[in-house]
Scaffold this motif. Structure first.
Motif, short mmCIF file in Angstrom:
data_model
loop_
_atom_site.label_atom_id
_atom_site.label_comp_id
_atom_site.label_asym_id
_atom_site.label_seq_id
_atom_site.Cartn_x
_atom_site.Cartn_y
_atom_site.Cartn_z
N ILE A 59 0.83 -1.20 0.00
CA ILE A 59 0.00 0.00 0.00
C ILE A 59 0.87 1.25 0.00
CG2 ILE A 59 -1.75 1.28 1.31
CD1 ILE A 59 -2.78 -1.27 0.02
N PRO A 60 0.51 2.29 -0.79
CA PRO A 60 1.27 3.55 -0.79
C PRO A 60 1.42 4.12 0.62
CG PRO A 60 -0.31 3.53 -2.60
CD PRO A 60 -0.58 2.30 -1.78
N ALA A 61 2.53 4.77 0.87
CA ALA A 61 2.93 5.17 2.22
C ALA A 61 1.86 5.99 2.94
CB ALA A 61 4.24 5.94 2.16
N ARG A 62 1.26 6.97 2.28
CA ARG A 62 0.35 7.85 3.01
C ARG A 62 -0.99 7.19 3.33
NH1 ARG A 62 -3.18 11.27 -0.19
NH2 ARG A 62 -3.11 10.73 -2.41
N HIS A 63 -1.28 6.04 2.74
CA HIS A 63 -2.51 5.31 3.05
C HIS A 63 -2.25 4.05 3.87
CE1 HIS A 63 -4.89 7.84 0.37
NE2 HIS A 63 -3.98 7.65 -0.57
N ARG A 64 -0.98 3.71 4.05
CA ARG A 64 -0.64 2.42 4.65
C ARG A 64 -1.15 2.28 6.09
NH1 ARG A 64 4.69 2.85 4.44
NH2 ARG A 64 4.75 3.61 6.57
N GLY A 65 -0.86 3.26 6.93
CA GLY A 65 -1.17 3.15 8.35
C GLY A 65 -2.64 2.95 8.65
N TRP A 66 -3.48 3.87 8.13
CA TRP A 66 -4.90 3.78 8.47
C TRP A 66 -5.56 2.54 7.86
CZ3 TRP A 66 -9.06 3.75 5.14
CH2 TRP A 66 -8.85 4.18 3.82
N LEU A 94 -6.73 8.66 14.76
CA LEU A 94 -5.53 9.10 15.48
C LEU A 94 -4.26 8.53 14.84
CD1 LEU A 94 -6.71 8.81 19.20
CD2 LEU A 94 -6.28 10.92 17.91
N TYR A 95 -4.29 7.27 14.45
CA TYR A 95 -3.12 6.63 13.85
C TYR A 95 -2.72 7.33 12.56
CZ TYR A 95 -0.04 2.58 12.99
OH TYR A 95 1.04 1.75 12.80
N HIS A 96 -3.71 7.82 11.82
CA HIS A 96 -3.45 8.44 10.52
C HIS A 96 -3.17 9.93 10.63
CE1 HIS A 96 -3.55 9.04 6.22
NE2 HIS A 96 -4.59 9.86 6.30
#
Length: 527
Positions: free
Chosen positions: A217-224, A388-390
């Motif tokens: 998954i692309p970095a800016r969408h990975r966490g959430w 919060l994670y994102h």
């Protein structure tokens, strides 16, 4: 770029193994149907020749399928491009339809993985009744399953680093299919054996799923997306397990719940076309052509094969223990500590909470109602975790929910000290505990999948996942020892180490939001 899928260099062997596994499980169905006039009670029934042949076909099928999944890495490296791949294309690309298909396929895998062990609680009463054993004896089934998940998380994590993420996921699904014959076993001892094997597969699938998704998954969408996958998958898995128990168990007895491993495992296998191998794993294994083909499929463009970029600092020759002790020791201690204590909370404190409440004078009906009301507050908690994670901080959000779990436990102790335990205070403490502990487990494995280097990401994520299961075993042992007999004392005993490990995470962790996996690794390397 058309490149042959390296995961199926022996497709005939793989699909032959799948057929053998399926036929082996189906060979147990006639005896199950034959027992329908007895309410599907099969205790003491002799195994037919068909069942025995089927039991032999299952390990044979597993061997064929394993051989089919074995990548011929040395052969594939011949005439392969050696230039290092720059993953900025993947990390800065927008989400597209290929990503969504991957997320849906992995969501199914997580749901199946959660559903399997969640079924334990629903089969145990019927199993105790049919085999005429005590609830304590049948409780050993859960202990055996948890033990299997500990070994499975570690074993499958290592397999993912050797054979690939996709191969490990498919192998776990094949194990799901094979262990579904547990529903036709005529003795409790056979159920114990199959339950251990089920635990092996269930323990391995979850961390490898997060590992693959973190690398795709692309970095800016990975966490959430990682946290949402864990939260939604867990909730849906428990929902399907309870729904199947409510609908199917009255019709076909508890045994049908085990047999659901056949269709659910096949579902994961059929979705394999939407589950690619990680391009980061492929590049690290020296398979540049295959890695570029996956990148082109998911991101539309790739770097030039002649482009020179800085390679990763950690190499595939760095051993697991050496890398962990040298670079990731503190963060690993924090994650493992939180995982173990979370397991004690979930499989110890919360498991004994209804009993303790009844010992305090509450009726069974009141206790169940209180816990149900508390559970309702936990449902929106996962949305807060994702946000919060994102938007705030990945590591600080994890630390916050670990600390909130400890504070929630301390509420039980404080309410007891000040003599204010009542229905309302129990609802407050339990709701806070369910919200915070659910948030912890929703973030723990995804965070681990983001921080470890590519050649050890499966192993690192696997041991973190195993720690929560080991905590469950520890919780069961502490329960037998009577530690949870006192609600307030047990809460204080668990809260203290939890606060310590929260502090360790705060000092050693880093924020991973929107950052490339290679940049995260570089920060740990440069400490």
């Amino acid at each position: 770029m058309q490149v042959k899928d390296y995961s199926f260099h022996h497709p005939f062997a793989f699909w032959t193994g799948c057929v053998f596994l399926t036929l082996g499980v189906l060979s147990h169905i006639p005896m199950f149907v034959h027992a329908s006039h007895m309410g599907y009670r099969m205790m003491g029934m002799p195994m037919s020749n068909t069942m025995l042949v089927g039991m032999a076909m299952i390990p044979m099928g597993l061997l064929f399928a394993c051989y089919g999944l074995m990548p011929r890495l040395a052969l594939l490296r011949q005439d392969n491009c050696s230039a290092t791949i720059h993953f900025h294309v993947a990390d800065h690309s927008p989400l597209n339809w290929e990503h969504f298909k991957l997320v849906l396929a992995l969501l199914v895998a997580v749901i199946v993985d959660v559903m399997k062990p969640a079924t334990l609680g629903f089969v145990m009463p019927g199993m105790a009744n049919e085999y005429q054993i005590s609830s304590e004896s049948v409780g050993s089934l859960a202990l055996i399953a948890l033990t299997g998940t500990v070994f499975g998380s570690i074993l499958w994590g290592r397999l993912a680093d050797i054979l690939g993420r996709r191969a490990a996921i498919l192998l776990s699904a094949l194990m799901f299919i094979g262990t579904s014959i547990c529903g036709a076993m005529p003795s409790f001892e056979w159920n114990l054996i199959m339950c251990f094997l089920m635990g092996l597969s269930a323990g391995g699938l979850l961390p490898i799923t997060f590992t693959l998704m973190a690398e795709m998954i692309p970095a800016r969408h990975r966490g959430w997306l990682l946290v949402a996958l864990g939260g939604v998958g867990t909730a849906a898995g428990y929902l399907l397990a309870s729904g199947a128990a409510a609908i199917l168990e009255p019709l076909f007895s508890w045994r049908i719940l085990w047999m659901l491993g056949l269709p659910t495992g096949i579902a994961v296998i059929m979705l394999n076309r939407y589950i690619p191998e990680s391009p980061r794993f492929l590049a690290n294994a020296g398979l540049g052509k295959e890695a570029r083909a996956v990148l082109a499929r998911y991101n539309g463009q790739v770097d030039s094969e002649n482009e020179s970029v800085e390679p990763e600092k950690a190499t595939a020759t760095s051993g697991f223990l050496k890398t962990i002790l040298r670079t990731y020791s503190n963060i690993t201690i924090g994650l493992l500590g939180v995982g173990i204590v979370w397991g004690v909370v979930n499989f110890g404190f919360l498991l004994w909470l209804p009993t303790n409440l009844r010992n305090m004078g509450m009726s069974g009906e009141t206790t169940n109602l209180l816990l149900a009301q508390s559970g309702l507050f936990a449902l929106p908690g996962i949305l807060l975790v994702v946000w919060l994670y994102h938007h705030w901080s990945s590591v600080k959000t994890l630390v916050l929910f670990v600390a909130l779990t400890a504070i929630s436990l301390l509420l039980y102790w404080l309410f007891d000290i000040f003599g204010v335990i009542s229905n309302n205070t129990i609802i407050v403490a339990t709701a806070c505990l369910l919200v915070s502990s659910s948030g912890v487990i929703a973030m723990l494995i995804p965070y681990a999948a983001e921080i470890y280097p590519v050649h050890l990401r499966g192993s690192g994520t696997g041991i973190v996942a195993a720690s929560s299961k080991f905590g469950g075993i520890l919780g069961a042992v502490l329960g037998i020892m009577g530690v949870f007999g006192s609600l307030s004392s047990a809460a204080l005993l668990i809260a203290i180490p939890l606060l310590f490990f929260a502090f360790v995470l705060l000092k050693s962790g880093i924020d991973t939001r929107g950052r490339r996996l290679e940049d995260i690794q570089a920060e740990f390397e440069n400490r």
